[in-house]
Write an enzyme that holds these catalytic residues in place. Structure first.
Site, PDB file in Angstrom:
ATOM      1  N   ASP A   1       0.836  -1.196   0.000  1.00  0.00           N
ATOM      2  CA  ASP A   1       0.000   0.000   0.000  1.00  0.00           C
ATOM      3  C   ASP A   1       0.872   1.246   0.000  1.00  0.00           C
ATOM      4  O   ASP A   1       2.099   1.187   0.222  1.00  0.00           O
ATOM      5  CB  ASP A   1      -0.944   0.001   1.222  1.00  0.00           C
ATOM      6  CG  ASP A   1      -2.144   0.940   1.035  1.00  0.00           C
ATOM      7  OD1 ASP A   1      -2.278   1.530  -0.066  1.00  0.00           O
ATOM      8  OD2 ASP A   1      -2.931   1.093   1.992  1.00  0.00           O
ATOM      9  N   LYS A   2       0.201   2.364  -0.256  1.00  0.00           N
ATOM     10  CA  LYS A   2       0.834   3.685  -0.232  1.00  0.00           C
ATOM     11  C   LYS A   2       0.039   4.558   0.721  1.00  0.00           C
ATOM     12  O   LYS A   2      -1.186   4.422   0.792  1.00  0.00           O
ATOM     13  CB  LYS A   2       0.775   4.283  -1.639  1.00  0.00           C
ATOM     14  CG  LYS A   2       1.407   5.618  -1.735  1.00  0.00           C
ATOM     15  CD  LYS A   2       0.619   6.750  -2.371  1.00  0.00           C
ATOM     16  CE  LYS A   2      -0.849   6.848  -2.271  1.00  0.00           C
ATOM     17  NZ  LYS A   2      -1.396   8.206  -2.449  1.00  0.00           N
ATOM     18  N   HIS A   3       0.732   5.414   1.469  1.00  0.00           N
ATOM     19  CA  HIS A   3       0.013   6.401   2.275  1.00  0.00           C
ATOM     20  C   HIS A   3       0.592   7.771   1.964  1.00  0.00           C
ATOM     21  O   HIS A   3       1.812   7.942   1.943  1.00  0.00           O
ATOM     22  CB  HIS A   3       0.160   6.108   3.775  1.00  0.00           C
ATOM     23  CG  HIS A   3      -0.520   7.136   4.618  1.00  0.00           C
ATOM     24  ND1 HIS A   3      -1.873   7.100   4.884  1.00  0.00           N
ATOM     25  CD2 HIS A   3      -0.055   8.260   5.212  1.00  0.00           C
ATOM     26  CE1 HIS A   3      -2.206   8.144   5.613  1.00  0.00           C
ATOM     27  NE2 HIS A   3      -1.114   8.867   5.828  1.00  0.00           N
ATOM     28  N   SER A   4      -0.295   8.740   1.747  1.00  0.00           N
ATOM     29  CA  SER A   4       0.170  10.110   1.561  1.00  0.00           C
ATOM     30  C   SER A   4      -0.292  10.924   2.747  1.00  0.00           C
ATOM     31  O   SER A   4      -1.417  10.754   3.233  1.00  0.00           O
ATOM     32  CB  SER A   4      -0.435  10.676   0.269  1.00  0.00           C
ATOM     33  OG  SER A   4      -0.390  12.076   0.312  1.00  0.00           O
TER      34      SER A   4
ATOM     35  N   THR B   1      -9.204  11.029  -0.911  1.00  0.00           N
ATOM     36  CA  THR B   1      -9.433  10.099  -2.024  1.00  0.00           C
ATOM     37  C   THR B   1     -10.878   9.613  -2.079  1.00  0.00           C
ATOM     38  O   THR B   1     -11.453   9.473  -3.150  1.00  0.00           O
ATOM     39  CB  THR B   1      -8.448   8.917  -1.890  1.00  0.00           C
ATOM     40  OG1 THR B   1      -7.130   9.466  -1.935  1.00  0.00           O
ATOM     41  CG2 THR B   1      -8.602   7.905  -3.006  1.00  0.00           C
TER      42      THR B   1
ATOM     43  N   ARG C   1      -7.941  14.031  19.681  1.00  0.00           N
ATOM     44  CA  ARG C   1      -6.785  14.901  19.364  1.00  0.00           C
ATOM     45  C   ARG C   1      -7.237  16.137  18.598  1.00  0.00           C
ATOM     46  O   ARG C   1      -6.708  17.231  18.794  1.00  0.00           O
ATOM     47  CB  ARG C   1      -5.757  14.117  18.530  1.00  0.00           C
ATOM     48  CG  ARG C   1      -4.983  13.097  19.352  1.00  0.00           C
ATOM     49  CD  ARG C   1      -4.252  12.137  18.436  1.00  0.00           C
ATOM     50  NE  ARG C   1      -3.339  12.808  17.541  1.00  0.00           N
ATOM     51  CZ  ARG C   1      -3.009  12.360  16.313  1.00  0.00           C
ATOM     52  NH1 ARG C   1      -3.525  11.232  15.860  1.00  0.00           N
ATOM     53  NH2 ARG C   1      -2.165  13.017  15.575  1.00  0.00           N
TER      54      ARG C   1
ATOM     55  N   SER D   1      -1.059   6.663  14.710  1.00  0.00           N
ATOM     56  CA  SER D   1      -2.334   6.733  13.990  1.00  0.00           C
ATOM     57  C   SER D   1      -2.198   6.163  12.572  1.00  0.00           C
ATOM     58  O   SER D   1      -2.959   5.280  12.162  1.00  0.00           O
ATOM     59  CB  SER D   1      -2.764   8.208  13.952  1.00  0.00           C
ATOM     60  OG  SER D   1      -3.821   8.405  13.069  1.00  0.00           O
TER      61      SER D   1
ATOM     62  N   LYS E   1      -3.206   1.879  11.280  1.00  0.00           N
ATOM     63  CA  LYS E   1      -4.180   1.589  10.211  1.00  0.00           C
ATOM     64  C   LYS E   1      -3.520   0.825   9.066  1.00  0.00           C
ATOM     65  O   LYS E   1      -4.093  -0.109   8.504  1.00  0.00           O
ATOM     66  CB  LYS E   1      -4.793   2.896   9.698  1.00  0.00           C
ATOM     67  CG  LYS E   1      -5.805   3.489  10.673  1.00  0.00           C
ATOM     68  CD  LYS E   1      -6.351   4.819  10.208  1.00  0.00           C
ATOM     69  CE  LYS E   1      -5.327   5.905  10.339  1.00  0.00           C
ATOM     70  NZ  LYS E   1      -5.774   7.279  10.338  1.00  0.00           N
ATOM     71  N   LYS E   2      -2.299   1.232   8.716  1.00  0.00           N
ATOM     72  CA  LYS E   2      -1.627   0.565   7.590  1.00  0.00           C
ATOM     73  C   LYS E   2      -1.213  -0.859   7.974  1.00  0.00           C
ATOM     74  O   LYS E   2      -1.325  -1.786   7.177  1.00  0.00           O
ATOM     75  CB  LYS E   2      -0.396   1.374   7.139  1.00  0.00           C
ATOM     76  CG  LYS E   2      -0.779   2.667   6.455  1.00  0.00           C
ATOM     77  CD  LYS E   2      -1.445   2.422   5.103  1.00  0.00           C
ATOM     78  CE  LYS E   2      -2.466   3.461   4.747  1.00  0.00           C
ATOM     79  NZ  LYS E   2      -3.191   3.204   3.488  1.00  0.00           N
TER      80      LYS E   2
HETATM   81  N1  URA Z   1      -3.458  11.220   9.261  1.00  0.00           N
HETATM   82  C1  URA Z   1      -3.784  10.227  10.107  1.00  0.00           C
HETATM   83  O1  URA Z   1      -4.303   9.195   9.698  1.00  0.00           O
HETATM   84  N2  URA Z   1      -3.499  10.393  11.408  1.00  0.00           N
HETATM   85  C2  URA Z   1      -2.910  11.501  11.904  1.00  0.00           C
HETATM   86  O2  URA Z   1      -2.664  11.576  13.086  1.00  0.00           O
HETATM   87  C3  URA Z   1      -2.586  12.530  11.003  1.00  0.00           C
HETATM   88  C4  URA Z   1      -2.876  12.355   9.679  1.00  0.00           C
END
Ligand code: URA
Length: 431
Positions: free
Chosen positions: A80-83, A120, A168, A183, A187-188
């Site tokens: 996967d990719k996260h931006s 997205t 937060r 965070s 998730k990833k």
């Molecule tokens: N994106 C996230 O998923 N978590 C954060 O804390 C900041 C940006």
């Protein structure tokens, strides 16, 4: 163990033990620790930071608060990719089908717009019928049948993050590297990946305004990924101007389709190929980065990426051939001649929100038809009266002054490279 003594330890700069972190995060996720104590710990972490060991424990406890995706032992790499988010960032729509065509599987959990940056899921929802709320079962089945899926995070994955992120947001503790790392990575990691590539953006349109802040975040993300057994690379990319020409929802889908069909802006194609190529090398599907880039370019140019995108959209209920509604266009022209010196990219993103293309608060409806087209980039020469931005909205006049004041025309400046730095496991181990 008492929550107050754990908060006091962090307040007094003592490193928390894995047991203390587990007690706190599991207690918060299960409702035994109230919001006010979690807020106090989040603020102590925000102010005093965390060690690498503490960040890894925080991430694994947030991950353990939910379920993880399960894959058969079939040797197919899941990636996967996260931006970290920026304006005009549409690479996910192009990257997922390319990866699937390369024989990788991409179960992509995406988000909605956050602050001035687009999301997205909001872009994909501009496609009539497209579903972004797949169940875990639908998500895993589509990943295996089509090779890619882009959907929202399900409540079963890393639920502690969902709860903590909302807290937060209202306690001014979002911009904390340990908390952002926990965070994003929880998730990833819940996707059970073999490799992850991160696009960490810096600049006027990014969460992290400076290259130094973005580098510190990238190092923390890469260190945590590698420590938890996922090969991770981060590219530090410039967000001092939008990516590509189109910014909004429907207009970004249209631009993504252009790129998938072999056209579109060079920067979008270039960055998408770089991100895919990193994953191909990490998963040993290519022996060198040059071969990986050539493989991805060939997949786009042969039409295979576009075909795979159509299969993904159809599988999620959408019509990839639908004509998307775009609001009427109005051009904004340069007030004087010169060079495009800088852009306040965040202000451009906020202009889209004010046109209705993003949310002021959670749950607000979105007008997918509005957006901007950037007709110039930083470093370009412009003449007085030349169109510089096209606004898609019936209410373009309302954003004219903010758009003009967010684009500075002045002396000639060299444009920054798009990818400024690369951080991998070896670079963080060498520190
Ligand atoms: N994106 C996230 O998923 N978590 C954060 O804390 C900041 C940006």
């Amino acid at each position: 163990m008492l929550p107050a003594s754990i908060i006091a330890a962090k307040r007094d700069h003592r490193e928390l033990s894995p047991e203390e972190i587990a007690f706190f995060i599991q207690g918060y996720a299960s409702g035994h620790i109230p919001d006010y104590q979690m807020s106090a710990l989040a603020m102590a972490i925000y102010l005093n930071g965390m060690s690498t060991q503490e960040i890894a424990c925080l991430t694994s406890e947030m991950l353990a608060s939910g379920t993880v995706l399960k894959w058969p032992s079939d040797g197919i790499p899941r990636v996967d990719k996260h931006s970290t988010g920026g304006l005009g960032d549409k690479t996910s729509l192009i990257l997922a089908p390319i990866l699937a065509e390369c024989g990788l599987q991409n179960p992509m959990l995406s988000g909605r717009g956050l602050g001035a940056t687009g999301g997205t899921l909001d872009k994909l929802e501009a496609i009539p019928g497209f579903r972004t709320n797949l169940s875990l079962q639908e998500m895993t089945e589509q990943t295996q049948s089509i090779g890619c899926v882009i959907t929202g995070a399900s409540v079963e994955l890393a639920p502690a993050d969902r709860k903590l992120y909302a807290l937060r947001d209202v306690t001014a503790t979002v911009p904390s590297i340990p908390l952002i790392t926990g965070s994003i990575m929880s998730k990833k990691l819940a996707e059970s990946l073999n490799a992850l590539v991160l696009d960490v953006k810096f600049g006027s349109g990014a969460f992290m305004k400076t290259l130094e802040q973005a580098t510190a975040l990238a190092e923390s993300l890469v260190r945590t990924g590698e420590r938890m057994g996922v090969r991770t690379v981060a590219l530090l990319t410039d967000m001092n101007q939008p990516l590509g020409r189109m910014c909004g929802n429907a207009v970004e889908v249209i631009e993504s389709i252009d790129v998938l069909q072999g056209g579109g802006p060079d920067d979008v194609r270039f960055l998408t190929i770089e991100l895919c190529a990193e994953l191909l090398v990490m998963t040993h599907r290519a022996t060198t980065i040059e071969k990986a880039r050539a493989q991805c370019a060939a997949i786009i140019d042969s039409g295979r990426a576009w075909e795979r995108y159509c299969r993904m959209v159809v599988a999620q209920g959408g019509n990839p051939h639908a004509t998307l509604t775009v609001a009427p266009a109005t051009e904004i022209t340069a007030p004087h001649s010169g060079w495009i010196h800088s852009m306040d990219t965040e202000a451009l993103g906020l202009a889209i929100i004010s046109l209705g293309g993003g949310r002021r608060k959670m749950g607000d409806p979105i007008d997918h038809s509005v957006g901007l087209e950037m007709l110039v980039g930083v470093g370009d020469r412009v003449e007085q009266g030349q169109p510089i931005v096209r606004v898609f909205s019936k209410d373009a006049a309302s954003v004219k002054s903010v758009i003009l004041s967010s684009i500075t025309i002045g002396d000639q400046v060299p444009a920054l490279p798009l990818i400024v730095r690369r951080i991998d496991g070896a670079s963080v181990r060498a520190q």
